[in-house]
Enzyme design. Structure first.
Site, short mmCIF file in Angstrom:
data_model
loop_
_atom_site.label_atom_id
_atom_site.label_comp_id
_atom_site.label_asym_id
_atom_site.label_seq_id
_atom_site.Cartn_x
_atom_site.Cartn_y
_atom_site.Cartn_z
N VAL A 123 0.84 -1.21 0.00
CA VAL A 123 0.00 0.00 0.00
C VAL A 123 0.87 1.25 0.00
O VAL A 123 0.39 2.34 0.33
CB VAL A 123 -0.95 0.00 1.23
CG1 VAL A 123 -1.91 -1.17 1.17
CG2 VAL A 123 -0.17 -0.03 2.55
N HIS A 139 -4.55 -4.34 -2.20
CA HIS A 139 -5.01 -3.90 -0.88
C HIS A 139 -5.15 -2.38 -0.78
O HIS A 139 -5.21 -1.84 0.32
CB HIS A 139 -4.06 -4.41 0.20
CG HIS A 139 -4.00 -5.91 0.27
ND1 HIS A 139 -2.84 -6.61 0.55
CD2 HIS A 139 -4.97 -6.84 0.07
CE1 HIS A 139 -3.10 -7.91 0.53
NE2 HIS A 139 -4.37 -8.07 0.23
N SER A 239 7.23 -11.89 -1.26
CA SER A 239 6.03 -12.23 -0.47
C SER A 239 6.08 -13.68 -0.01
O SER A 239 6.42 -14.57 -0.79
CB SER A 239 4.76 -12.01 -1.29
OG SER A 239 3.61 -12.40 -0.54
N GLY A 266 13.45 -16.44 2.62
CA GLY A 266 12.70 -17.23 3.59
C GLY A 266 11.61 -18.04 2.92
O GLY A 266 11.30 -17.87 1.74
#
Length: 290
Positions: A123, A139, A239, A266
């Protein structure tokens, strides 16, 4: 324009891109004709904006703070006062963040006709600042504000001026910054902060973002599904895809048997079915792809 060097304060530690991984991603992108890209908070951490979930450096790892819930914001005047006071203090810094190399690369891919559509879960308006146009802000965006009563929209920068006029002597020192632009303030600091109502109907003003506990409109979801249906491959950049509103599109791509590449430091929810998983910084690896 991006900063000359990335801000790595909120970027998890990782190794430099492996030449083999670079070659694999190059092959993936070269084989794509209509690439669908979805980005998350990990693409903006190199611009100095923290994310929620990164190990050691994300908001959840560093603090016990949690983002505002939609129901609480709508129901509670004190919750709105707390949200807007923190947002008011954080806005000058948050709105000044600049796109990094990863944002600029995706803009360039769009110009070259390689990138068919970009969906960002962020955002922060950094893709817009970079010049991306074939894009959906899944979003919403903190740079816009709207009235829950009549729907009137204003720029967040304009609302900042209203805040300043209503609170000419109010001052607060911030303690840390959160991913969506607010800062940490105590209840005592927030108590006397004045929040303006809608200039047209007196209704509640809310940032044009999907708060936790709210849902993305079905119209927007359908639009994104249409863009995905026109695409031949999917790239996830920055993400972990823990939020279902974005994850659903990866599931749809899997159903369509589209090749899926994931670039994220990750683990992610896609690791078990992605065609390619890369554990590098977006701003370090993407510029290496021709």
């Amino acid at each position: 324009v991006s900063r000359a060097s990335p801000n790595l304060t909120f970027v998890p530690a990782c190794l430099p891109p492996d030449p083999v991984e670079v070659e694999e991603l190059q092959r993936f992108v070269s084989n794509s004709r209509r690439l669908f890209v979805m980005t998350g908070a990990g693409i903006s951490t190199e611009s100095g904006i923290p994310d929620y979930r990164s190990e050691g450096v994300g908001l959840y790892a560093r603090t016990d703070r949690r983002p505002v819930q939609h129901a609480e914001f709508v129901r509670s005047a004190s919750a709105r006062q707390r949200y807007w006071a923190r947002n008011f203090v954080g806005w000058p810094q948050f709105s000044s963040h600049l796109p990094n190399k990863a944002h600029l690369v995706l803009r360039d891919w769009e110009k070259l006709g390689k990138l068919h559509w970009l969906v960002t879960q962020n955002v922060d308006a950094l893709h817009t600042k970079a010049g991306s146009q074939r894009m959906t802000e899944l979003h919403g965006c903190t740079h816009r504000v709207f009235c829950l009563g009549c729907g009137d929209q204003i720029l967040r920068s304009e609302l900042q001026e209203h805040f300043e006029a209503l609170n000419p002597t109010w001052k607060a020192e911030a303690f840390g910054v959160a991913p969506d632009g607010d800062v940490f303030l105590t209840d005592e600091q927030v108590r006397n902060f004045q929040v303006p109502a809608c200039r047209k109907c007196g209704g509640i003003l809310k940032p044009d973002v999907t708060f936790f506990g709210d849902t993305v409109s079905q119209e927007k979801v359908s639009f994104v599904h249409q863009r995905l249906a026109e695409s031949d491959s999917m790239l996830i950049a920055g993400s972990s895809m823990q939020v279902y509103s974005g994850y659903r599109f990866a599931l749809a791509a899997q159903e369509k048997k589209l090749p899926i590449a994931v670039l994220n430091i990750g683990p992610t929810r896609l690791d078990h079915f992605a065609s390619l998983k890369l554990n590098s910084r977006c701003g370090e690896l993407l510029p290496l792809i021709v």
